[in-house]
Design a protein around this motif. Structure first.
Motif, mmCIF file in Angstrom:
data_model
loop_
_atom_site.group_PDB
_atom_site.id
_atom_site.type_symbol
_atom_site.label_atom_id
_atom_site.label_comp_id
_atom_site.label_asym_id
_atom_site.label_seq_id
_atom_site.Cartn_x
_atom_site.Cartn_y
_atom_site.Cartn_z
ATOM 1 N N LEU A 100 0.814 -1.207 0.000
ATOM 2 C CA LEU A 100 0.000 0.000 0.000
ATOM 3 C C LEU A 100 0.851 1.262 0.000
ATOM 4 O O LEU A 100 0.590 2.196 -0.769
ATOM 5 C CB LEU A 100 -0.950 0.015 1.208
ATOM 6 N N GLN A 101 1.864 1.342 0.849
ATOM 7 C CA GLN A 101 2.668 2.561 0.900
ATOM 8 C C GLN A 101 3.381 2.811 -0.423
ATOM 9 O O GLN A 101 3.441 3.949 -0.899
ATOM 10 C CB GLN A 101 3.692 2.486 2.032
ATOM 11 N N LYS A 102 3.867 1.768 -1.045
ATOM 12 C CA LYS A 102 4.491 1.916 -2.364
ATOM 13 C C LYS A 102 3.478 2.421 -3.382
ATOM 14 O O LYS A 102 3.779 3.304 -4.196
ATOM 15 C CB LYS A 102 5.070 0.568 -2.821
ATOM 16 N N ALA A 103 2.264 1.891 -3.322
ATOM 17 C CA ALA A 103 1.221 2.316 -4.250
ATOM 18 C C ALA A 103 0.886 3.788 -4.072
ATOM 19 O O ALA A 103 0.750 4.538 -5.040
ATOM 20 C CB ALA A 103 -0.035 1.463 -4.042
ATOM 21 N N ILE A 104 0.780 4.228 -2.821
ATOM 22 C CA ILE A 104 0.487 5.634 -2.541
ATOM 23 C C ILE A 104 1.625 6.521 -3.023
ATOM 24 O O ILE A 104 1.404 7.575 -3.634
ATOM 25 C CB ILE A 104 0.228 5.837 -1.038
ATOM 26 N N ASP A 105 2.855 6.111 -2.755
ATOM 27 C CA ASP A 105 4.012 6.904 -3.176
ATOM 28 C C ASP A 105 4.040 7.064 -4.697
ATOM 29 O O ASP A 105 4.280 8.170 -5.214
ATOM 30 C CB ASP A 105 5.306 6.241 -2.696
ATOM 31 N N GLU A 106 3.792 5.970 -5.409
ATOM 32 C CA GLU A 106 3.848 6.042 -6.865
ATOM 33 C C GLU A 106 2.686 6.865 -7.429
ATOM 34 O O GLU A 106 2.835 7.540 -8.453
ATOM 35 C CB GLU A 106 3.871 4.632 -7.460
ATOM 36 N N MET A 107 1.554 6.843 -6.747
ATOM 37 C CA MET A 107 0.437 7.679 -7.163
ATOM 38 C C MET A 107 0.779 9.151 -6.971
ATOM 39 O O MET A 107 0.549 9.981 -7.853
ATOM 40 C CB MET A 107 -0.822 7.302 -6.372
ATOM 41 N N HIS A 108 1.354 9.487 -5.831
ATOM 42 C CA HIS A 108 1.737 10.871 -5.555
ATOM 43 C C HIS A 108 2.835 11.362 -6.497
ATOM 44 O O HIS A 108 2.877 12.550 -6.853
ATOM 45 C CB HIS A 108 2.203 11.000 -4.104
ATOM 46 N N GLU A 109 3.723 10.467 -6.878
ATOM 47 C CA GLU A 109 4.838 10.845 -7.757
ATOM 48 C C GLU A 109 4.456 10.844 -9.234
ATOM 49 O O GLU A 109 5.300 11.115 -10.093
ATOM 50 C CB GLU A 109 6.015 9.907 -7.501
ATOM 51 N N GLY A 110 3.189 10.546 -9.525
ATOM 52 C CA GLY A 110 2.710 10.617 -10.902
ATOM 53 C C GLY A 110 3.132 9.464 -11.771
ATOM 54 O O GLY A 110 3.156 9.589 -13.002
ATOM 55 N N ARG A 111 3.466 8.324 -11.186
ATOM 56 C CA ARG A 111 3.871 7.170 -11.980
ATOM 57 C C ARG A 111 2.711 6.223 -12.279
ATOM 58 O O ARG A 111 2.802 5.391 -13.177
ATOM 59 C CB ARG A 111 5.011 6.426 -11.282
ATOM 60 N N VAL A 112 1.640 6.315 -11.489
ATOM 61 C CA VAL A 112 0.453 5.496 -11.732
ATOM 62 C C VAL A 112 -0.785 6.370 -11.578
ATOM 63 O O VAL A 112 -0.759 7.386 -10.878
ATOM 64 C CB VAL A 112 0.368 4.282 -10.779
ATOM 65 N N ILE A 113 -1.864 5.971 -12.238
ATOM 66 C CA ILE A 113 -3.114 6.711 -12.144
ATOM 67 C C ILE A 113 -3.959 6.185 -10.996
ATOM 68 O O ILE A 113 -4.386 6.949 -10.133
ATOM 69 C CB ILE A 113 -3.900 6.617 -13.461
ATOM 70 N N LYS A 114 -4.192 4.876 -10.984
ATOM 71 C CA LYS A 114 -5.013 4.295 -9.934
ATOM 72 C C LYS A 114 -4.426 2.961 -9.499
ATOM 73 O O LYS A 114 -4.458 1.982 -10.258
ATOM 74 C CB LYS A 114 -6.460 4.089 -10.423
ATOM 75 N N PRO A 115 -3.883 2.887 -8.295
ATOM 76 C CA PRO A 115 -3.308 1.638 -7.803
ATOM 77 C C PRO A 115 -4.395 0.643 -7.411
ATOM 78 O O PRO A 115 -5.470 1.022 -6.930
ATOM 79 C CB PRO A 115 -2.512 2.072 -6.564
ATOM 80 N N LEU A 116 -4.093 -0.632 -7.608
ATOM 81 C CA LEU A 116 -5.010 -1.720 -7.256
ATOM 82 C C LEU A 116 -4.229 -2.720 -6.404
ATOM 83 O O LEU A 116 -3.267 -3.316 -6.873
ATOM 84 C CB LEU A 116 -5.533 -2.372 -8.522
ATOM 85 N N LEU A 117 -4.655 -2.903 -5.154
ATOM 86 C CA LEU A 117 -4.030 -3.879 -4.264
ATOM 87 C C LEU A 117 -4.717 -5.221 -4.460
ATOM 88 O O LEU A 117 -5.940 -5.313 -4.305
ATOM 89 C CB LEU A 117 -4.172 -3.445 -2.802
#
Length: 375
Positions: free
Chosen positions: A356-373
């Motif tokens: 989850l933390q990696k997903a949030i970080d990548e979302m904030h950094e503009g590398r992903v649009i919508k993370p799915l766990l």
């Protein structure tokens, strides 16, 4: 018997995967073995303590999975059913009775208090202390989720686990963006439509609006990184406007210049929630135009001119969940997806449930649009 599982618990100073325990099911509750939970900005705001429900709480309000157990009064689902999870509602108030579930009179109580009808909080952590659950009726970032029955949307037909994982993302942001177009704007062919914000909500609105055959479908964002990240298939037939270097007046002028005879937009959707965006959207409207405010902000105070509204017949409209009834909207979006008209899966990037933390970080950094766990 109480149920023990692991869930993502946000506290005032931490976000961690913790062991939690659910009390026995209440009559209207369901246990779900979670297949996937997608990440929405509202989860991040809740984790930061700036949303309706405060830490400590189990995050997650876009999930999917399989029914493990049901309460004594549950009759909509049975054990083994595949379900998608959305917000909950009472089903009985003046709003719910006429298909306005997103404006249920008990919305706050049922979605943001973590309490059952009798006032009991059914979740405890490994120390036996209370943790808020039932976030949006579900708290789906848990390997097993305790949810209200009315948060469940059954998936019809033959659905495999991989598809069900994708469908987790339909429960909030995607149905909000799509619903703003399909349920409220309902643009006629040849309309001019501006969507502000290239996140999951805005792009879902783009996908829904494209089917109306607009004369102009415009996506406005001030982040080149975000715009460059959007899959090209989602932008077919869409004009792009990077507003980063435009003043307010220049932005409004540019928006109007893209429309026939510089007349302005028929619909302008603010999927950001910043007052400068709402102001520009409003001032870009043609006569009888509509601004839809979708992005949330507790501090935004946009400016609206009463005289302009009067003379031009303008509409300023907010929406919660795109005015969607989940048990109607979500199957409709799945049908559009199966038909190739709503490729929402292109928004998604899968992460392990533990990331989850990696997903949030990548979302904030503009590398992903919508993370799915995924579990």
């Amino acid at each position: 018997m109480p149920t023990h599982t692991s869930a993502w618990v946000a506290r005032s100073d931490s976000l961690a995967l913790e062991t939690i325990t659910y009390a026995d099911l209440a009559a209207d509750e369901v246990l779900i073995d979670i297949a996937a939970a997608s990440v929405c900005h509202s989860d991040v705001r809740a984790a930061q303590g700036v949303f309706h429900m405060k830490p400590p709480l189990i995050l997650g309000h876009e999930g999917s999975g399989y029914v493990r157990a049901i309460g004594s009064a549950v009759d909509y689902v049975k054990v083994g059913d595949a379900v998608i999870l959305a917000f909950t509602s009472c089903g009985e108030c003046r709003r719910c009775r006429v298909g306005r579930e997103a404006y249920c009179d008990r919305m706050f109580e049922l979605n943001f208090t973590g309490r059952r009808e009798d006032g009991v909080q059914p979740v405890r952590d490994w120390r036996g202390e209370v943790v808020n659950g039932l976030f949006f009726g579900q708290s789906s970032m848990s390997r097993v989720a305790l949810v209200r029955e009315r948060s469940c949307v059954k998936v019809g037909g033959d659905v495999g686990r991989e598809e069900l994982r994708l469908f987790a993302s339909l429960g909030c942001g995607v149905q909000t963006g799509a619903g703003a177009i399909l349920n409220i704007a309902k643009p006629s062919e040849g309309s001019c439509i501006a969507i502000f914000g290239g996140g999951a909500v805005g792009l879902s609105a783009i996908m829904a609006a494209r089917s109306s055959k607009p004369a102009l479908l415009l996506l406005v964002d001030n982040s080149k990184t975000k715009l460059d990240m959007i899959p090209k298939k989602l932008l077919e037939g869409v004009q792009i406007l990077n507003s980063a270097d435009l003043s307010h007046d220049d932005l409004v002028a540019k928006l109007k210049s893209l429309t026939p005879d510089n007349r302005g937009m028929d619909f302008a959707l603010d999927c950001v929630g910043h007052e400068a965006v709402t102001n520009a959207a409003y001032e870009s409207l043609d006569k009888l135009g509509m601004v839809l405010t979708i992005g949330g902000s507790a501090t935004a105070r946009p400016r609206f001119a009463t005289e302009r509204n009067l003379v031009n017949g303008l509409t300023i409209r907010g929406t919660h969940q795109g005015d969607s009834v989940p048990r109607q909207m979500i199957p409709q979006l799945i049908e559009r997806w199966r038909g190739g008209d709503f490729p929402f899966d292109l928004l998604l990037t899968q992460f392990k449930f533990e990331e989850l933390q990696k997903a949030i970080d990548e979302m904030h950094e503009g590398r992903v649009i919508k993370p799915l766990l995924v579990t």
